[in-house]
Design a protein around this motif. Sequence first.
Motif, PDB file in Angstrom:
ATOM      1  N   PRO A 119       0.818  -1.225   0.000  1.00 50.71           N
ATOM      2  CA  PRO A 119       0.000   0.000   0.000  1.00 50.71           C
ATOM      3  C   PRO A 119       0.849   1.271   0.000  1.00 50.71           C
ATOM      4  CG  PRO A 119      -0.850  -1.595   1.580  1.00 50.71           C
ATOM      5  CD  PRO A 119       0.468  -2.132   1.106  1.00 50.71           C
ATOM      6  N   GLU A 120       1.973   1.248   0.734  1.00 52.31           N
ATOM      7  CA  GLU A 120       2.832   2.434   0.817  1.00 52.31           C
ATOM      8  C   GLU A 120       3.422   2.795  -0.545  1.00 52.31           C
ATOM      9  OE1 GLU A 120       7.018   3.937   2.882  1.00 52.31           O
ATOM     10  OE2 GLU A 120       6.181   1.980   3.391  1.00 52.31           O
ATOM     11  N   ASP A 121       3.983   1.800  -1.220  1.00 50.41           N
ATOM     12  CA  ASP A 121       4.609   2.064  -2.517  1.00 50.41           C
ATOM     13  C   ASP A 121       3.565   2.424  -3.571  1.00 50.41           C
ATOM     14  OD1 ASP A 121       7.104   1.583  -1.452  1.00 50.41           O
ATOM     15  OD2 ASP A 121       7.108  -0.536  -1.995  1.00 50.41           O
ATOM     16  N   LYS A 122       2.426   1.782  -3.507  1.00 53.43           N
ATOM     17  CA  LYS A 122       1.348   2.082  -4.455  1.00 53.43           C
ATOM     18  C   LYS A 122       0.856   3.518  -4.291  1.00 53.43           C
ATOM     19  CE  LYS A 122      -3.222   0.465  -5.965  1.00 53.43           C
ATOM     20  NZ  LYS A 122      -4.296  -0.540  -5.736  1.00 53.43           N
ATOM     21  N   ALA A 123       0.679   3.944  -3.038  1.00 49.80           N
ATOM     22  CA  ALA A 123       0.215   5.306  -2.778  1.00 49.80           C
ATOM     23  C   ALA A 123       1.260   6.332  -3.193  1.00 49.80           C
ATOM     24  CB  ALA A 123      -0.117   5.462  -1.289  1.00 49.80           C
ATOM     25  N   LYS A 124       2.519   6.041  -2.915  1.00 55.02           N
ATOM     26  CA  LYS A 124       3.584   6.967  -3.287  1.00 55.02           C
ATOM     27  C   LYS A 124       3.686   7.094  -4.799  1.00 55.02           C
ATOM     28  CE  LYS A 124       7.358   6.847  -0.850  1.00 55.02           C
ATOM     29  NZ  LYS A 124       8.686   6.451  -0.307  1.00 55.02           N
ATOM     30  N   ALA A 125       3.537   5.981  -5.507  1.00 51.83           N
ATOM     31  CA  ALA A 125       3.582   6.009  -6.972  1.00 51.83           C
ATOM     32  C   ALA A 125       2.470   6.869  -7.538  1.00 51.83           C
ATOM     33  CB  ALA A 125       3.498   4.591  -7.533  1.00 51.83           C
ATOM     34  N   ALA A 126       1.275   6.770  -6.947  1.00 48.39           N
ATOM     35  CA  ALA A 126       0.141   7.569  -7.416  1.00 48.39           C
ATOM     36  C   ALA A 126       0.419   9.058  -7.248  1.00 48.39           C
ATOM     37  CB  ALA A 126      -1.123   7.171  -6.658  1.00 48.39           C
ATOM     38  N   LEU A 127       1.032   9.431  -6.136  1.00 49.78           N
ATOM     39  CA  LEU A 127       1.377  10.830  -5.905  1.00 49.78           C
ATOM     40  C   LEU A 127       2.403  11.315  -6.930  1.00 49.78           C
ATOM     41  CD1 LEU A 127       1.749  10.996  -1.993  1.00 49.78           C
ATOM     42  CD2 LEU A 127      -0.179  11.748  -3.378  1.00 49.78           C
ATOM     43  N   LEU A 128       3.445  10.531  -7.109  1.00 49.49           N
ATOM     44  CA  LEU A 128       4.528  10.927  -8.022  1.00 49.49           C
ATOM     45  C   LEU A 128       4.037  11.025  -9.462  1.00 49.49           C
ATOM     46  CD1 LEU A 128       7.439   8.721  -6.605  1.00 49.49           C
ATOM     47  CD2 LEU A 128       6.992  11.130  -6.147  1.00 49.49           C
ATOM     48  N   ARG A 129       3.237  10.049  -9.883  1.00 46.89           N
ATOM     49  CA  ARG A 129       2.758  10.023 -11.268  1.00 46.89           C
ATOM     50  C   ARG A 129       1.754  11.140 -11.558  1.00 46.89           C
ATOM     51  NH1 ARG A 129       2.945   5.570 -14.377  1.00 46.89           N
ATOM     52  NH2 ARG A 129       2.315   7.075 -15.968  1.00 46.89           N
ATOM     53  N   SER A 130       1.229  11.770 -10.521  1.00 50.64           N
ATOM     54  CA  SER A 130       0.285  12.866 -10.746  1.00 50.64           C
ATOM     55  C   SER A 130       0.988  14.138 -11.214  1.00 50.64           C
ATOM     56  CB  SER A 130      -0.512  13.152  -9.459  1.00 50.64           C
ATOM     57  OG  SER A 130       0.310  13.765  -8.467  1.00 50.64           O
TER      58      SER A 130
END
Length: 212
Positions: free
Chosen positions: A84-95
């Motif tokens: 969940p941590e890496d998935k959430a961080k990826a979503a932030l970065l890709r935005s």
Amino acid sequence: SRMLAYLAEVRQPEVLPLPTANQDRIAALRGLRTDLVKTRNQYTNRLENCGAEVRTHIEKLLAGIDAEIAELDSKLSDAIKATPEDKAKAALLRSVPGVGPVTAATLIGELPELGKLDKRRLSALIGLAPMNRDSGRQSGKRSTKGGRGDIRRVLYMAALTARRYNPVIRAFGQRLEAAGKPFKVIMTACMRKLLVILNAMVLAGTAWSLSP
């Protein structure tokens, strides 16, 4: 051992966060992908000056490399979604306009300090903090050096894209260009600006937005 203990007590070196097992996996996959992309570029360049027989072998090799890169991309995508941590961080970065899947994977896998250090320490860690060359009354040019070269190279490509598609980075680069700054200085500043933005977003847990 006593000397090491004394130095640790006096200097109190900063303890940096260690990557998780999943982040280590992401870093390894990303590193292999980068090596394969370099190899693909080398053999693609050889196609310009080779005979028909050699071309056949190179094209077969390139087809295999393309397949391996595609498989690695799929595994990277799965790895980023594994926690969940890496998935959430990826979503932030890709935005953020300019941050693609490779940049996001690199930062997640190889920069666990993102969102956990202040902007100065993080910039220095990557080798993007200006270092002075002053001596006595003489003031030298500021420069950047050291740090994590792989991350810096990925940020360079992200900054190039951001200068075209990210309104904040584009305007920032244009101001520096209008001030007569050299291209290298502009790119380093844009890389640092992008890193600072990403760090603040991860720290706050908020996605990209132009609204105040």
